[in-house]
Design a protein around this motif. Structure first.
Motif, PDB file in Angstrom:
ATOM      1  N   GLY A   1      13.348 -34.465 -33.263  1.00 21.23           N
ATOM      2  CA  GLY A   1      12.340 -35.282 -33.907  1.00 21.23           C
ATOM      3  C   GLY A   1      11.693 -36.279 -32.974  1.00 21.23           C
ATOM      4  N   THR A   2      10.476 -36.682 -33.324  1.00 20.08           N
ATOM      5  CA  THR A   2       9.737 -37.660 -32.529  1.00 20.08           C
ATOM      6  C   THR A   2      10.187 -39.064 -32.905  1.00 20.08           C
ATOM      7  OG1 THR A   2       7.824 -36.189 -32.466  1.00 20.08           O
ATOM      8  CG2 THR A   2       7.456 -38.518 -31.910  1.00 20.08           C
ATOM      9  N   ARG A   3      10.582 -39.819 -31.904  1.00 19.42           N
ATOM     10  CA  ARG A   3      11.021 -41.193 -32.142  1.00 19.42           C
ATOM     11  C   ARG A   3       9.787 -42.064 -32.361  1.00 19.42           C
ATOM     12  NH1 ARG A   3      15.597 -44.153 -31.380  1.00 19.42           N
ATOM     13  NH2 ARG A   3      15.342 -46.374 -30.972  1.00 19.42           N
ATOM     14  N   ASP A   4       9.703 -42.674 -33.525  1.00 14.39           N
ATOM     15  CA  ASP A   4       8.565 -43.506 -33.898  1.00 14.39           C
ATOM     16  C   ASP A   4       8.943 -44.972 -33.710  1.00 14.39           C
ATOM     17  OD1 ASP A   4       6.184 -44.407 -34.851  1.00 14.39           O
ATOM     18  OD2 ASP A   4       6.627 -44.044 -36.972  1.00 14.39           O
ATOM     19  N   ILE A   5       8.329 -45.597 -32.713  1.00 14.34           N
ATOM     20  CA  ILE A   5       8.641 -46.994 -32.398  1.00 14.34           C
ATOM     21  C   ILE A   5       7.546 -47.893 -32.999  1.00 14.34           C
ATOM     22  CG2 ILE A   5       8.989 -48.675 -30.556  1.00 14.34           C
ATOM     23  CD1 ILE A   5       9.922 -46.383 -28.776  1.00 14.34           C
TER      24      ILE A   5
ATOM     25  N   GLY B   1      15.180 -32.651 -36.995  1.00  8.03           N
ATOM     26  CA  GLY B   1      14.030 -33.532 -36.798  1.00  8.03           C
ATOM     27  C   GLY B   1      12.971 -33.213 -37.822  1.00  8.03           C
TER      28      GLY B   1
ATOM     29  N   SER C   1       9.789 -31.349 -36.561  1.00  7.22           N
ATOM     30  CA  SER C   1       9.970 -30.311 -35.555  1.00  7.22           C
ATOM     31  C   SER C   1      10.276 -28.965 -36.217  1.00  7.22           C
ATOM     32  CB  SER C   1      11.104 -30.681 -34.591  1.00  7.22           C
ATOM     33  OG  SER C   1      11.398 -29.608 -33.722  1.00  7.22           O
TER      34      SER C   1
ATOM     35  N   LYS D   1      21.835 -40.568 -34.842  1.00 11.79           N
ATOM     36  CA  LYS D   1      20.542 -40.119 -34.315  1.00 11.79           C
ATOM     37  C   LYS D   1      19.577 -39.897 -35.479  1.00 11.79           C
ATOM     38  CE  LYS D   1      18.817 -36.933 -30.748  1.00 11.79           C
ATOM     39  NZ  LYS D   1      18.467 -38.007 -29.802  1.00 11.79           N
ATOM     40  N   PRO D   2      19.014 -40.954 -36.019  1.00 13.13           N
ATOM     41  CA  PRO D   2      18.208 -40.839 -37.238  1.00 13.13           C
ATOM     42  C   PRO D   2      16.951 -39.991 -37.089  1.00 13.13           C
ATOM     43  CG  PRO D   2      18.046 -43.041 -36.291  1.00 13.13           C
ATOM     44  CD  PRO D   2      19.142 -42.346 -35.556  1.00 13.13           C
ATOM     45  N   TYR D   3      16.470 -39.767 -35.861  1.00  9.95           N
ATOM     46  CA  TYR D   3      15.273 -38.950 -35.667  1.00  9.95           C
ATOM     47  C   TYR D   3      15.608 -37.483 -35.426  1.00  9.95           C
ATOM     48  CZ  TYR D   3      12.785 -43.358 -35.361  1.00  9.95           C
ATOM     49  OH  TYR D   3      12.255 -44.592 -35.643  1.00  9.95           O
TER      50      TYR D   3
END
Length: 297
Positions: A290-294, A234, A237, A284-286
């Protein structure tokens, strides 16, 4: 199956993976504080390794003095890079800043070749013995030191972000630069500190690797090699960077075992991390932490 070889490569993978984790933390540190992916990270390893080598060979200084001088130089170097090249780019599109780091990578690669040449150089004998035997396994002493260094660095990062004033300022800046600035935090000082720490820690990793494998321009490839570890854990992270580094270190040594015993491709050790990178970006690109940025349009 050659169990002894598998165990040897597993131990090597764990130790190298922890070192990858430390380098990955440097990626994450800069990204969290500045939102910039530093593609010149590998050159920080290369420059640190060459500068330390120069103090030992050209200046004939003891290792501990050369090491401390290198850390001081790289701290100032990181601050200078941020002040001269990146501070003027504040407010510019992120892609422009990333291109600056790519340009710096190419420039420093060429500069190091011009100053130190293109041939690989070995470090002078620092310790009386270079290999130690532990439970029947032959392990480079520099790898043992890198294990100690990695654990100390990880503990240091934990304390720094949890308890130090600058660490807390970095966490606030990573969360929201505008809010951090309104609270009296000097964002420019946070940026400079993140680049200084990243350069210093990366240089230490470069010295450790250089002591084992020698110093050459190929050392900077470690920066690109660690990138799959950063993506796996991530990009934002610290913990993810460490976990990703360990996983990549173990996987590439497992790939070397499979290649040497069964496939005989010849370069699976080198390309395995990038196969992992492709799989991660697809599934799982994040990353794992990692924090999922929507984004909503």
């Amino acid at each position: 199956m050659n169990t002894e070889l598998l165990l040897q490569l597993t131990v090597n993978g764990l130790i190298v993976g922890l070192l990858y984790g430390v380098i990955a933390m440097c990626f994450v540190l800069i990204y969290k504080s500045t939102q910039v992916v530093n593609f010149a990270q590998g050159e920080f390893l290369l420059i640190g390794a060459w500068v330390c080598w120069g103090t030992l060979v050209w200046l004939d200084l003891p290792f501990y003095i050369g090491f401390l001088l290198t850390l001081g130089f790289m701290t100032l170097f990181g601050i200078l890079i941020q002040a001269v090249f990146l501070r003027p780019m504040i407010g510019e599109p992120i892609i422009s800043v990333i291109m600056i780091t790519i340009g710096l990578s190419m420039f420093f690669q060429s500069l190091m070749k011009w100053i130190f040449g293109v041939s690989a150089e070995s470090y002078p004998q620092v310790f009386e013995t270079s290999v130690v035997n532990i439970a029947g396994l032959n392990i480079e002493l520099a790898y043992i030191l890198s294990l100690i260094f990695s654990v100390v660095m990880m503990a240091g990062f934990y304390w720094f972000f949890k308890h130090s004033r600058m660490g807390l300022a970095m966490r606030a800046t990573a969360f929201d630069q505008q809010v951090a600035s309104s609270l009296g935090i000097s964002v420019s000082k946070v940026f400079a500190a993140s680049w200084a720490i990243s350069a210093m820690v990366s240089a230490t990793a470069g010295i450790v690797i250089g002591m084992v494998n020698g110093v050459s321009s190929a050392l900077s490839f470690i920066g690109i090699k660690v990138f799959p570890a950063v993506i796996l854990g991530g990009l934002d992270s610290i913990v993810g960077g460490v976990v990703g580094g360990v996983i990549i270190g173990l996987l590439e040594n497992l790939a070397e075992f499979i290649d040497s015993q069964y496939l005989h491709i010849g370069n699976l050790y080198t390309i395995a991390p990038f196969y992992i990178l492709l799989i991660i970006l697809t599934i799982k690109p994040y990353g794992l932490f990692g924090t999922r940025d929507i984004e909503r349009i």
